[in-house]
Motif scaffolding. Structure first.
Motif, PDB file in Angstrom:
ATOM      1  N   ASP A 136       0.856  -1.184   0.000  1.00 18.70           N
ATOM      2  CA  ASP A 136       0.000   0.000   0.000  1.00 18.70           C
ATOM      3  C   ASP A 136       0.888   1.229   0.000  1.00 18.70           C
ATOM      4  N   TYR A 137       0.395   2.311  -0.592  1.00 20.84           N
ATOM      5  CA  TYR A 137       1.166   3.555  -0.585  1.00 20.84           C
ATOM      6  C   TYR A 137       1.107   4.188   0.797  1.00 20.84           C
ATOM      7  N   SER A 138       2.269   4.611   1.298  1.00 20.20           N
ATOM      8  CA  SER A 138       2.358   5.281   2.591  1.00 20.20           C
ATOM      9  C   SER A 138       2.852   6.707   2.370  1.00 20.20           C
ATOM     10  N   PRO A 139       1.996   7.709   2.628  1.00 21.52           N
ATOM     11  CA  PRO A 139       2.453   9.093   2.461  1.00 21.52           C
ATOM     12  C   PRO A 139       3.514   9.474   3.494  1.00 21.52           C
ATOM     13  N   THR A 140       3.507   8.808   4.637  1.00 22.13           N
ATOM     14  CA  THR A 140       4.514   9.081   5.666  1.00 22.13           C
ATOM     15  C   THR A 140       5.912   8.775   5.155  1.00 22.13           C
ATOM     16  N   HIS A 141       6.056   7.661   4.453  1.00 25.79           N
ATOM     17  CA  HIS A 141       7.358   7.241   3.933  1.00 25.79           C
ATOM     18  C   HIS A 141       7.532   7.603   2.463  1.00 25.79           C
ATOM     19  N   ASP A 142       6.450   8.013   1.795  1.00 27.67           N
ATOM     20  CA  ASP A 142       6.433   8.320   0.371  1.00 27.67           C
ATOM     21  C   ASP A 142       6.951   7.143  -0.452  1.00 27.67           C
ATOM     22  N   ASP A 143       6.485   5.963  -0.103  1.00 22.34           N
ATOM     23  CA  ASP A 143       6.785   4.769  -0.880  1.00 22.34           C
ATOM     24  C   ASP A 143       5.739   3.709  -0.592  1.00 22.34           C
ATOM     25  N   TRP A 144       5.916   2.545  -1.174  1.00 24.13           N
ATOM     26  CA  TRP A 144       4.977   1.437  -1.033  1.00 24.13           C
ATOM     27  C   TRP A 144       5.448   0.547   0.098  1.00 24.13           C
ATOM     28  N   TYR A 146       4.635  -2.769   2.953  1.00 23.10           N
ATOM     29  CA  TYR A 146       3.936  -4.016   3.254  1.00 23.10           C
ATOM     30  C   TYR A 146       3.361  -3.874   4.659  1.00 23.10           C
ATOM     31  N   ALA A 147       2.039  -3.986   4.792  1.00 25.63           N
ATOM     32  CA  ALA A 147       1.352  -3.682   6.056  1.00 25.63           C
ATOM     33  C   ALA A 147       1.728  -4.618   7.198  1.00 25.63           C
ATOM     34  N   ARG A 148       2.112  -5.851   6.915  1.00 25.16           N
ATOM     35  CA  ARG A 148       2.389  -6.805   7.997  1.00 25.16           C
ATOM     36  C   ARG A 148       3.659  -6.492   8.764  1.00 25.16           C
ATOM     37  N   ASP A 149       4.682  -5.997   8.068  1.00 23.21           N
ATOM     38  CA  ASP A 149       5.932  -5.704   8.786  1.00 23.21           C
ATOM     39  C   ASP A 149       6.466  -4.298   8.497  1.00 23.21           C
ATOM     40  N   ASP A 150       5.693  -3.474   7.810  1.00 19.67           N
ATOM     41  CA  ASP A 150       6.045  -2.090   7.488  1.00 19.67           C
ATOM     42  C   ASP A 150       7.345  -1.995   6.682  1.00 19.67           C
ATOM     43  N   SER A 151       7.643  -3.015   5.884  1.00 18.42           N
ATOM     44  CA  SER A 151       8.852  -2.968   5.059  1.00 18.42           C
ATOM     45  C   SER A 151       8.541  -2.321   3.718  1.00 18.42           C
ATOM     46  N   SER A 152       9.571  -1.779   3.112  1.00 14.96           N
ATOM     47  CA  SER A 152       9.445  -1.067   1.855  1.00 14.96           C
ATOM     48  C   SER A 152       9.654  -2.005   0.670  1.00 14.96           C
ATOM     49  N   MET A 153       8.857  -1.809  -0.381  1.00 15.54           N
ATOM     50  CA  MET A 153       9.025  -2.609  -1.589  1.00 15.54           C
ATOM     51  C   MET A 153      10.397  -2.341  -2.206  1.00 15.54           C
ATOM     52  N   GLY A 154      10.820  -1.089  -2.232  1.00 14.18           N
ATOM     53  CA  GLY A 154      12.126  -0.745  -2.792  1.00 14.18           C
ATOM     54  C   GLY A 154      13.267  -1.402  -2.041  1.00 14.18           C
ATOM     55  N   ASP A 155      13.197  -1.405  -0.708  1.00 15.21           N
ATOM     56  CA  ASP A 155      14.256  -2.040   0.088  1.00 15.21           C
ATOM     57  C   ASP A 155      14.332  -3.537  -0.181  1.00 15.21           C
ATOM     58  N   LEU A 156      13.179  -4.190  -0.298  1.00 13.24           N
ATOM     59  CA  LEU A 156      13.158  -5.626  -0.583  1.00 13.24           C
ATOM     60  C   LEU A 156      13.795  -5.913  -1.948  1.00 13.24           C
ATOM     61  N   LEU A 157      13.400  -5.144  -2.969  1.00  9.11           N
ATOM     62  CA  LEU A 157      13.967  -5.348  -4.300  1.00  9.11           C
ATOM     63  C   LEU A 157      15.463  -5.048  -4.321  1.00  9.11           C
ATOM     64  N   ASN A 158      15.880  -3.973  -3.670  1.00 10.45           N
ATOM     65  CA  ASN A 158      17.309  -3.639  -3.612  1.00 10.45           C
ATOM     66  C   ASN A 158      18.112  -4.776  -3.002  1.00 10.45           C
ATOM     67  N   ARG A 159      17.618  -5.297  -1.897  1.00 18.81           N
ATOM     68  CA  ARG A 159      18.334  -6.350  -1.181  1.00 18.81           C
ATOM     69  C   ARG A 159      18.387  -7.657  -1.984  1.00 18.81           C
ATOM     70  N   GLU A 160      17.220  -8.131  -2.421  1.00 18.19           N
ATOM     71  CA  GLU A 160      17.178  -9.427  -3.099  1.00 18.19           C
ATOM     72  C   GLU A 160      17.890  -9.417  -4.450  1.00 18.19           C
ATOM     73  N   ILE A 161      17.634  -8.404  -5.255  1.00 20.56           N
ATOM     74  CA  ILE A 161      18.275  -8.352  -6.573  1.00 20.56           C
ATOM     75  C   ILE A 161      19.766  -8.074  -6.423  1.00 20.56           C
ATOM     76  N   GLY A 162      20.131  -7.288  -5.418  1.00 21.27           N
ATOM     77  CA  GLY A 162      21.547  -7.053  -5.140  1.00 21.27           C
ATOM     78  C   GLY A 162      22.274  -8.343  -4.779  1.00 21.27           C
ATOM     79  N   GLU A 163      21.621  -9.203  -4.004  1.00 21.12           N
ATOM     80  CA  GLU A 163      22.223 -10.495  -3.649  1.00 21.12           C
ATOM     81  C   GLU A 163      22.370 -11.391  -4.875  1.00 21.12           C
ATOM     82  N   ILE A 164      21.375 -11.377  -5.742  1.00 16.82           N
ATOM     83  CA  ILE A 164      21.437 -12.193  -6.961  1.00 16.82           C
ATOM     84  C   ILE A 164      22.587 -11.736  -7.864  1.00 16.82           C
TER      85      ILE A 164
END
Length: 184
Positions: A136-144, A146-164
């Protein structure tokens, strides 16, 4: 006696209104309630993101603003993934964007699918490592987020694709409103 299978079809987990209506129905038919209002953490985890108390709880977005934010997000991802794949230059890596669905194939490392979900005003991500997530979009963080753990979509992609790829990756999803000319 009403079978329990019917009870599960009548109920919508995590919604008090449905539990109360089902209990009233079963009281009328069986003269005794079959169900108790869920109170264990297991049922709370199954509730919707909007029902959870979260500091970055999604706010109601107009359709126009949702589409502007989601389109900007998809365009930024498409552009940055294209640059990244050109730099890496590995065969078997492919990027496709069609009808609001972005597919990033990383050969033997799996495929990422990112798509807009206008009815929910979310962006859905399917990762070969962390599985499916709804953002969901969060205006507080100005990014997307994940409601269950408040993690950012960008951070997840950066981390996982960076590892690959074995390198630092920045998909550029921080401050997504900078890519939108006139957001109200």
């Amino acid at each position: 006696m009403i079978p329990r299978r019917l009870a599960s079809e009548v109920l919508c987990v995590g919604r008090r209104r449905s539990w109360l209506a089902a209990n009233q129905f079963f009281r009328h038919v069986n003269a005794r309630p079959m169900l108790a209002l869920p109170s264990s953490p297991r049922y709370r985890l199954m509730s919707t993101a909007a029902a959870q108390s979260n500091p970055s709880r999604p706010i109601p977005l107009s359709n126009e603003i949702y589409h502007e934010l989601a389109d900007a997000t998809m365009e930024v991802l498409l552009e940055n993934f294209e640059i990244l794949l050109d730099e890496v230059g590995k065969p078997g890596y492919d990027l496709e964007y069609l009808s609001g669905v972005l597919t990033l194939s990383l050969g033997d490392n799996g495929t990422y699918v990112i798509n807009k979900q206008p009815p929910n005003k979310q962006i859905w991500l399917s990762s070969p490592f962390s599985g499916p997530k709804r953002y969901d979009y969060s205006p507080t963080h100005d990014d997307w987020r994940y409601a269950r753990d408040d993690s950012s979509m960008g951070d997840l992609l950066n981390r996982e694709i960076g590892e690959i790829l074995g390198t630092d990756v920045n998909v550029g999803l921080n401050d997504i409103t900078q890519y939108i000319a006139d957001i109200a």
